[in-house]
Structures are given as structure tokens and as C-alpha cells.
Write a protein that holds these residues in place. Structure first.
Motif, PDB file in Angstrom:
ATOM      1  N   SER A 203      66.658  74.626 -23.710  1.00  0.00           N
ATOM      2  CA  SER A 203      66.347  74.610 -25.144  1.00  0.00           C
ATOM      3  C   SER A 203      67.611  74.805 -25.967  1.00  0.00           C
ATOM      4  CB  SER A 203      65.330  75.697 -25.489  1.00  0.00           C
ATOM      5  OG  SER A 203      64.089  75.440 -24.868  1.00  0.00           O
ATOM      6  N   GLU A 204      68.420  75.761 -25.579  1.00  0.00           N
ATOM      7  CA  GLU A 204      69.675  75.991 -26.297  1.00  0.00           C
ATOM      8  C   GLU A 204      70.566  74.756 -26.248  1.00  0.00           C
ATOM      9  OE1 GLU A 204      71.173  79.610 -24.546  1.00  0.00           O
ATOM     10  OE2 GLU A 204      69.754  80.851 -25.679  1.00  0.00           O
ATOM     11  N   SER A 205      70.563  74.057 -25.106  1.00  0.00           N
ATOM     12  CA  SER A 205      71.427  72.883 -24.983  1.00  0.00           C
ATOM     13  C   SER A 205      70.940  71.709 -25.838  1.00  0.00           C
ATOM     14  CB  SER A 205      71.587  72.464 -23.517  1.00  0.00           C
ATOM     15  OG  SER A 205      70.401  71.887 -23.021  1.00  0.00           O
ATOM     16  N   VAL A 206      69.632  71.583 -26.053  1.00  0.00           N
ATOM     17  CA  VAL A 206      69.155  70.482 -26.906  1.00  0.00           C
ATOM     18  C   VAL A 206      69.166  70.860 -28.386  1.00  0.00           C
ATOM     19  CG1 VAL A 206      67.770  69.423 -25.076  1.00  0.00           C
ATOM     20  CG2 VAL A 206      66.661  70.979 -26.703  1.00  0.00           C
TER      21      VAL A 206
ATOM     22  N   GLY B 223      72.659  71.576 -34.412  1.00  0.00           N
ATOM     23  CA  GLY B 223      73.212  72.663 -35.210  1.00  0.00           C
ATOM     24  C   GLY B 223      72.261  73.844 -35.343  1.00  0.00           C
ATOM     25  N   LEU B 224      71.349  73.986 -34.380  1.00  0.00           N
ATOM     26  CA  LEU B 224      70.351  75.053 -34.445  1.00  0.00           C
ATOM     27  C   LEU B 224      70.450  75.965 -33.238  1.00  0.00           C
ATOM     28  CD1 LEU B 224      67.230  72.939 -35.508  1.00  0.00           C
ATOM     29  CD2 LEU B 224      68.621  74.418 -36.981  1.00  0.00           C
ATOM     30  N   ARG B 225      70.077  77.201 -33.475  1.00  0.00           N
ATOM     31  CA  ARG B 225      69.900  78.170 -32.402  1.00  0.00           C
ATOM     32  C   ARG B 225      68.436  78.588 -32.419  1.00  0.00           C
ATOM     33  NH1 ARG B 225      74.713  81.268 -34.532  1.00  0.00           N
ATOM     34  NH2 ARG B 225      73.335  83.055 -34.513  1.00  0.00           N
ATOM     35  N   PRO B 226      67.949  79.208 -31.357  1.00  0.00           N
ATOM     36  CA  PRO B 226      66.526  79.587 -31.328  1.00  0.00           C
ATOM     37  C   PRO B 226      66.078  80.383 -32.554  1.00  0.00           C
ATOM     38  CG  PRO B 226      67.434  79.798 -29.142  1.00  0.00           C
ATOM     39  CD  PRO B 226      68.597  79.477 -30.065  1.00  0.00           C
ATOM     40  N   ARG B 227      66.911  81.289 -33.038  1.00  0.00           N
ATOM     41  CA  ARG B 227      66.501  82.089 -34.198  1.00  0.00           C
ATOM     42  C   ARG B 227      66.379  81.227 -35.455  1.00  0.00           C
ATOM     43  NH1 ARG B 227      70.772  85.715 -36.896  1.00  0.00           N
ATOM     44  NH2 ARG B 227      72.463  84.265 -37.260  1.00  0.00           N
TER      45      ARG B 227
ATOM     46  N   VAL C 112      69.720  87.646 -44.144  1.00  0.00           N
ATOM     47  CA  VAL C 112      70.597  87.002 -45.129  1.00  0.00           C
ATOM     48  C   VAL C 112      71.606  86.112 -44.408  1.00  0.00           C
ATOM     49  CG1 VAL C 112      72.405  87.409 -46.852  1.00  0.00           C
ATOM     50  CG2 VAL C 112      70.281  88.723 -46.946  1.00  0.00           C
ATOM     51  N   GLY C 113      72.201  86.598 -43.329  1.00  0.00           N
ATOM     52  CA  GLY C 113      73.149  85.789 -42.552  1.00  0.00           C
ATOM     53  C   GLY C 113      72.485  84.559 -41.961  1.00  0.00           C
ATOM     54  N   LEU C 114      71.285  84.731 -41.435  1.00  0.00           N
ATOM     55  CA  LEU C 114      70.527  83.612 -40.885  1.00  0.00           C
ATOM     56  C   LEU C 114      70.241  82.577 -41.972  1.00  0.00           C
ATOM     57  CD1 LEU C 114      68.675  82.329 -38.653  1.00  0.00           C
ATOM     58  CD2 LEU C 114      66.876  83.804 -39.524  1.00  0.00           C
ATOM     59  N   LEU C 115      69.803  83.044 -43.139  1.00  0.00           N
ATOM     60  CA  LEU C 115      69.499  82.135 -44.239  1.00  0.00           C
ATOM     61  C   LEU C 115      70.758  81.465 -44.772  1.00  0.00           C
ATOM     62  CD1 LEU C 115      66.742  84.153 -46.120  1.00  0.00           C
ATOM     63  CD2 LEU C 115      66.455  82.283 -44.468  1.00  0.00           C
ATOM     64  N   ASN C 116      71.872  82.178 -44.767  1.00  0.00           N
ATOM     65  CA  ASN C 116      73.139  81.557 -45.174  1.00  0.00           C
ATOM     66  C   ASN C 116      73.464  80.360 -44.283  1.00  0.00           C
ATOM     67  OD1 ASN C 116      73.517  83.395 -47.259  1.00  0.00           O
ATOM     68  ND2 ASN C 116      74.956  84.672 -46.111  1.00  0.00           N
ATOM     69  N   ASP C 117      73.267  80.536 -42.957  1.00  0.00           N
ATOM     70  CA  ASP C 117      73.500  79.441 -42.009  1.00  0.00           C
ATOM     71  C   ASP C 117      72.626  78.238 -42.357  1.00  0.00           C
ATOM     72  OD1 ASP C 117      75.178  81.123 -40.552  1.00  0.00           O
ATOM     73  OD2 ASP C 117      73.725  81.481 -38.936  1.00  0.00           O
ATOM     74  N   LEU C 118      71.342  78.500 -42.560  1.00  0.00           N
ATOM     75  CA  LEU C 118      70.390  77.413 -42.821  1.00  0.00           C
ATOM     76  C   LEU C 118      70.615  76.767 -44.180  1.00  0.00           C
ATOM     77  CD1 LEU C 118      67.181  79.125 -41.386  1.00  0.00           C
ATOM     78  CD2 LEU C 118      68.556  77.326 -40.310  1.00  0.00           C
ATOM     79  N   GLU C 119      70.985  77.568 -45.160  1.00  0.00           N
ATOM     80  CA  GLU C 119      71.229  77.033 -46.500  1.00  0.00           C
ATOM     81  C   GLU C 119      72.490  76.181 -46.531  1.00  0.00           C
ATOM     82  OE1 GLU C 119      70.485  78.740 -50.912  1.00  0.00           O
ATOM     83  OE2 GLU C 119      71.876  79.920 -49.693  1.00  0.00           O
TER      84      GLU C 119
ATOM     85  N   GLY D 176      62.768  70.107 -42.800  1.00  0.00           N
ATOM     86  CA  GLY D 176      61.574  69.630 -42.108  1.00  0.00           C
ATOM     87  C   GLY D 176      61.900  68.549 -41.093  1.00  0.00           C
ATOM     88  N   GLU D 177      62.805  67.651 -41.465  1.00  0.00           N
ATOM     89  CA  GLU D 177      63.210  66.583 -40.546  1.00  0.00           C
ATOM     90  C   GLU D 177      63.950  67.148 -39.330  1.00  0.00           C
ATOM     91  OE1 GLU D 177      65.426  63.510 -42.558  1.00  0.00           O
ATOM     92  OE2 GLU D 177      63.900  63.358 -44.133  1.00  0.00           O
ATOM     93  N   ARG D 178      64.862  68.091 -39.582  1.00  0.00           N
ATOM     94  CA  ARG D 178      65.617  68.692 -38.469  1.00  0.00           C
ATOM     95  C   ARG D 178      64.681  69.462 -37.549  1.00  0.00           C
ATOM     96  NH1 ARG D 178      71.155  70.819 -38.670  1.00  0.00           N
ATOM     97  NH2 ARG D 178      71.371  69.354 -40.396  1.00  0.00           N
ATOM     98  N   LEU D 179      63.718  70.168 -38.141  1.00  0.00           N
ATOM     99  CA  LEU D 179      62.741  70.913 -37.342  1.00  0.00           C
ATOM    100  C   LEU D 179      61.921  69.956 -36.480  1.00  0.00           C
ATOM    101  CD1 LEU D 179      61.294  73.508 -36.529  1.00  0.00           C
ATOM    102  CD2 LEU D 179      59.921  73.307 -38.635  1.00  0.00           C
ATOM    103  N   ALA D 180      61.498  68.836 -37.040  1.00  0.00           N
ATOM    104  CA  ALA D 180      60.730  67.847 -36.272  1.00  0.00           C
ATOM    105  C   ALA D 180      61.552  67.314 -35.101  1.00  0.00           C
ATOM    106  CB  ALA D 180      60.277  66.704 -37.179  1.00  0.00           C
ATOM    107  N   LYS D 181      62.836  67.036 -35.333  1.00  0.00           N
ATOM    108  CA  LYS D 181      63.710  66.566 -34.249  1.00  0.00           C
ATOM    109  C   LYS D 181      63.838  67.635 -33.164  1.00  0.00           C
ATOM    110  CE  LYS D 181      66.526  63.437 -37.015  1.00  0.00           C
ATOM    111  NZ  LYS D 181      67.831  63.194 -37.630  1.00  0.00           N
ATOM    112  N   ALA D 182      63.980  68.895 -33.594  1.00  0.00           N
ATOM    113  CA  ALA D 182      64.106  69.995 -32.637  1.00  0.00           C
ATOM    114  C   ALA D 182      62.827  70.140 -31.814  1.00  0.00           C
ATOM    115  CB  ALA D 182      64.424  71.298 -33.367  1.00  0.00           C
TER     116      ALA D 182
END
Length: 165
Positions: A29-32, A37-41, A72-79, A105-111
Motif C-alpha cells: 500500500s505504501e509503495s502504490v 504523493g500520499l501516505r496512509p495517514r 495541522v501538519g497533516l493538513l498543511n501537506d494536503l493543502e 477527490g480524484e487523487r483519493l479515487a486513484k489511491a
């Protein structure tokens, strides 16, 4: 030393196998997720925002069981990736509302598509019915179903929003 007889115990233990499968799924999962540009969190936060239709930062911290500073750090990454948007709450200007953007939403669907492929790979030795049976057994062990998990997350977010957690 005599060993005690074991009564009504299964012949095999599942813990080590479940740990092995979980590790395989986690590593794949981490590798895909990495090329996206996403991590599990990140994935969990995006999923909660999609399923809940947005959230306050405090409620999200409660749902994710994370310290506010870490959220806040997590949201900074996503923003910074344009996957979420934060804005002041119209009801309470001291709070920020977080929502998934169309790009998020598109990135989440791809993930999710990539993660489905991971599950297909890891569970390739099982046919459809066996996979469904495994899922039902895992739900039975945890004592919850997926709808209950989503509803519990929503209730936790609502309670966190009320109490200011």
C-alpha cells in the motif's frame, strides 16, 4: 514438567499469519500510495473528509485521534497539494472548516483503485466467495461492520465539534 491439556482450542494460531498479511498489505500500500504523493495517514484523512462531507479541524483531530498540532501538519501537506481547502467557519470564526477539493477527490479515487489492486494481489489465492467469507469473519472478530465504522467516525467528529476537542 507436564504440559496442561488444551481443550477446545484450534489446531492453528492465526496471529502470526494475520501479522504477515497486514505487513504485506501495508508495504504494498505504501509503495502504490507514494507515486500519488500520499501516505496512509493522508488517505485516512481524505477518506474521512469525503465520507463526512468536510469537518472542523478539531473534529478531524478527534476522529483521527491525533494531536491538534499533528493534524495541522497533516493538513498543511494536503493543502499544499491542493487536495483539501481550509476556510473559516461561518458559524464560528475561531474554527477552520476543512473540505476535500475536486482534485483531492480524484487523487483519493486513484489511491483507492491502486489499493484495490494491492488487495487483489495479496488475496489472489482466494476466490470471490472466500474473500467475502474472510471479510465477514474479520468483521465478526472486530465486532463491527464498515457502516458502523463510518457512523462511529461521524459521531466522534460531531461530539468533538460540540466539546471543542
Amino acid at each position: 514438567m507436564k504440559s496442561l491439556p488444551v481443550v477446545n482450542q484450534p489446531a492453528h494460531r492465526c496471529g502470526a499469519l494475520l501479522d504477515h498479511i497486514a505487513r504485506r498489505i501495508r508495504l504494498r500500500s505504501e509503495s502504490v500510495l507514494a507515486p500519488l504523493g500520499l501516505r496512509p495517514r493522508h488517505l485516512i484523512a481524505l477518506t474521512v473528509l469525503r465520507d463526512g462531507g468536510g469537518s472542523t479541524q478539531q473534529a478531524l483531530a478527534g476522529t483521527l485521534e491525533m494531536d491538534g498540532t499533528n493534524v495541522v501538519g497533516l493538513l498543511n501537506d494536503l493543502e499544499s497539494e491542493g487536495l483539501i481547502e481550509r476556510r473559516r467557519s461561518p458559524k464560528d470564526r475561531r474554527r477552520h472548516v476543512v473540505e476535500l477539493t475536486p482534485a483531492g477527490g480524484e487523487r483519493l479515487a486513484k489511491a483507492e483503485f491502486a489499493l484495490a489492486a494491492v488487495e487483489d494481489e495479496v488475496f489472489a489465492g482466494l476466490d470471490f466467495e472466500q474473500r467475502e467469507t474472510l471479510y465477514e469473519l474479520l468483521q465478526q472478530v472486530t465486532g463491527v461492520d464498515s457502516a458502523t465504522c463510518v457512523e462511529a467516525a461521524r459521531e466522534d467528529a460531531a461530539e468533538a465539534a460540540k466539546t471543542g476537542r
